[in-house]
Design an enzyme around this catalytic site. Structure first.
Site, PDB file in Angstrom:
ATOM      1  N   ALA A  63       0.816  -1.228   0.000  1.00  0.00           N
ATOM      2  CA  ALA A  63       0.000   0.000   0.000  1.00  0.00           C
ATOM      3  C   ALA A  63       0.842   1.268   0.000  1.00  0.00           C
ATOM      4  O   ALA A  63       0.356   2.346   0.323  1.00  0.00           O
ATOM      5  CB  ALA A  63      -0.941  -0.018   1.200  1.00  0.00           C
ATOM      6  N   GLY A  64       2.137   1.145  -0.372  1.00  0.00           N
ATOM      7  CA  GLY A  64       2.998   2.337  -0.431  1.00  0.00           C
ATOM      8  C   GLY A  64       3.539   2.686   0.944  1.00  0.00           C
ATOM      9  O   GLY A  64       3.496   1.875   1.881  1.00  0.00           O
ATOM     10  N   ASP A  66       4.123   3.704   4.583  1.00  0.00           N
ATOM     11  CA  ASP A  66       3.268   3.635   5.776  1.00  0.00           C
ATOM     12  C   ASP A  66       3.008   5.063   6.241  1.00  0.00           C
ATOM     13  O   ASP A  66       3.910   5.747   6.730  1.00  0.00           O
ATOM     14  CB  ASP A  66       3.955   2.823   6.883  1.00  0.00           C
ATOM     15  N   LEU A  67       1.773   5.513   6.082  1.00  0.00           N
ATOM     16  CA  LEU A  67       1.456   6.916   6.367  1.00  0.00           C
ATOM     17  C   LEU A  67       1.384   7.179   7.863  1.00  0.00           C
ATOM     18  O   LEU A  67       1.539   8.329   8.288  1.00  0.00           O
ATOM     19  CB  LEU A  67       0.138   7.297   5.682  1.00  0.00           C
ATOM     20  N   HIS A  91      15.678   5.305  -2.691  1.00  0.00           N
ATOM     21  CA  HIS A  91      16.764   5.609  -3.634  1.00  0.00           C
ATOM     22  C   HIS A  91      17.877   4.569  -3.579  1.00  0.00           C
ATOM     23  O   HIS A  91      18.739   4.534  -4.439  1.00  0.00           O
ATOM     24  CB  HIS A  91      17.304   7.019  -3.402  1.00  0.00           C
ATOM     25  N   ASP A 146       6.804   9.499  -6.358  1.00  0.00           N
ATOM     26  CA  ASP A 146       8.233   9.380  -6.035  1.00  0.00           C
ATOM     27  C   ASP A 146       8.629   7.908  -6.157  1.00  0.00           C
ATOM     28  O   ASP A 146       7.884   7.115  -6.731  1.00  0.00           O
ATOM     29  CB  ASP A 146       8.541   9.974  -4.644  1.00  0.00           C
TER      30      ASP A 146
END
Ligand code: LHQ
Length: 264
Positions: A63-64, A66-67, A91, A146
């Site tokens: 889910a990208g 972790d917010l 990166h 990103d």
């Protein structure tokens, strides 16, 4: 090495990396990103590994970011250094995946969002379960793509579709993803892992060095003129023509038998 947030298993010549925070749809933490990078460092130098599969535990792929890691800090008035965070995590991870000298398959078992979609796009092939969904979620929280989210998507599906998905953050299903070229193939959820394993084993039996060189050449050629592309093909072909796998491929063809490639 033991890992907290991924599972790393070797099955014959296939390495399996399973993102392992199923209750959070395998949202990426700094720890998970570092663990993936450490495992890839190990895989890179292990000549016995000839194909890598990245997939998710549970119903999600990834889910990208972790917010909640960020939300807690925002709430307390902290403004984290995002550039430093990206440098420390994606990166390292994204180029590592893209430059690994062996094929990498994203087994997209469920939803792939934000940096989770970028992770899948940095792999060579995306095989999706028919329950998978995809979203360039960044815009929904006021961010730009990103973790390679501006790099791989237009190359895979073209600028117009990449811009549309990135501007809207729309969630698309597996059939749509296949139609626009975002995934190579959609597989039934019921046999997903078995089908994924069969494809990984097939790739692991192929000429590993030629596959890695092919990926580099194709990407480089997108920004080269014809003469430079021909020159780079010729240099790479010189190297490939000296591999045992090339000699084996030619003998097997002439002798009318299946080749036994060794990945060297
Ligand atoms: C999550 C997450 C998540 C934490 C689901 N985090 N818990 C770079 C630098 C700096 C800052 C930020 O980001 C980045 C790069 C990025 O990746 S930005 C994009 C980050 N990802 C997103 O914005 C996606 C957020 N998630 C969603 O939109 C939905 O969860 C999707 C569409 C992925 C799935 O929806 P559903 O199938 O309906 O599942 P759900 O929303 O119910 O999620 C299940 C659980 O997972 C839930 O936890 P809970 O404790 O309530 O059961 C979610 O909170 C948690 N979760 N994504 N990214």
């Amino acid at each position: 090495m033991t890992y907290e947030q991924i599972r790393f298993d070797r099955e014959g010549s296939v390495a399996w990396l399973r993102l392992n925070r199923p209750e959070k749809l395998n949202a990426l933490t700094a720890t998970m990103s570092h663990e993936l990078s450490d495992a890839l460092d190990e895989i890179k130098v292990d000549a016995g590994v000839r194909c890598v599969v990245i997939t998710g535990e549970g119903r999600g792929f990834c889910a990208g970011q972790d917010l909640s890691e960020f939300e807690e800090r925002y709430e307390s008035g902290d403004r984290p250094d995002i550039q430093a965070h990206l440098a420390d995590t994606y990166h390292r991870l994204i180029p590592q995946l893209h430059e690994l000298p062996k094929p990498v398959i994203a087994g997209v078992n469920g939803v792939a969002a934000g940096a989770g979609l970028s992770l899948a796009m940095a792999c060579d092939l995306r095989l999706a379960s028919d329950t998978a969904r995809f979203t360039q979620a960044f815009v929904k929280i006021g961010l730009v793509p990103d973790s390679g989210g501006t790099f791989f998507l237009p190359r895979a599906i073209g600028y117009a579709k990449a811009l549309e998905l990135s501007m809207t953050g729309d969630l698309i299903d597996a059939a749509t993803a296949e139609r626009i070229g975002l995934v190579s193939r959609v597989l039934p959820a019921a046999s997903f892992e078995a089908d994924l394993r069969a494809e990984a084993e097939r790739l692991a039996a192929m000429p590993t060095a030629a596959i890695a060189e092919t990926r580099t050449l194709l990407l480089e050629a997108l920004t080269l003129d014809l003469h430079e592309a021909l020159a780079r093909e010729a240099k790479a072909q010189e190297r490939m023509a000296r591999t045992e796998d090339h000699l084996e491929g030619v003998s097997a063809f002439v002798q009318k038998r299946d080749p036994k490639f060794q990945g060297r």
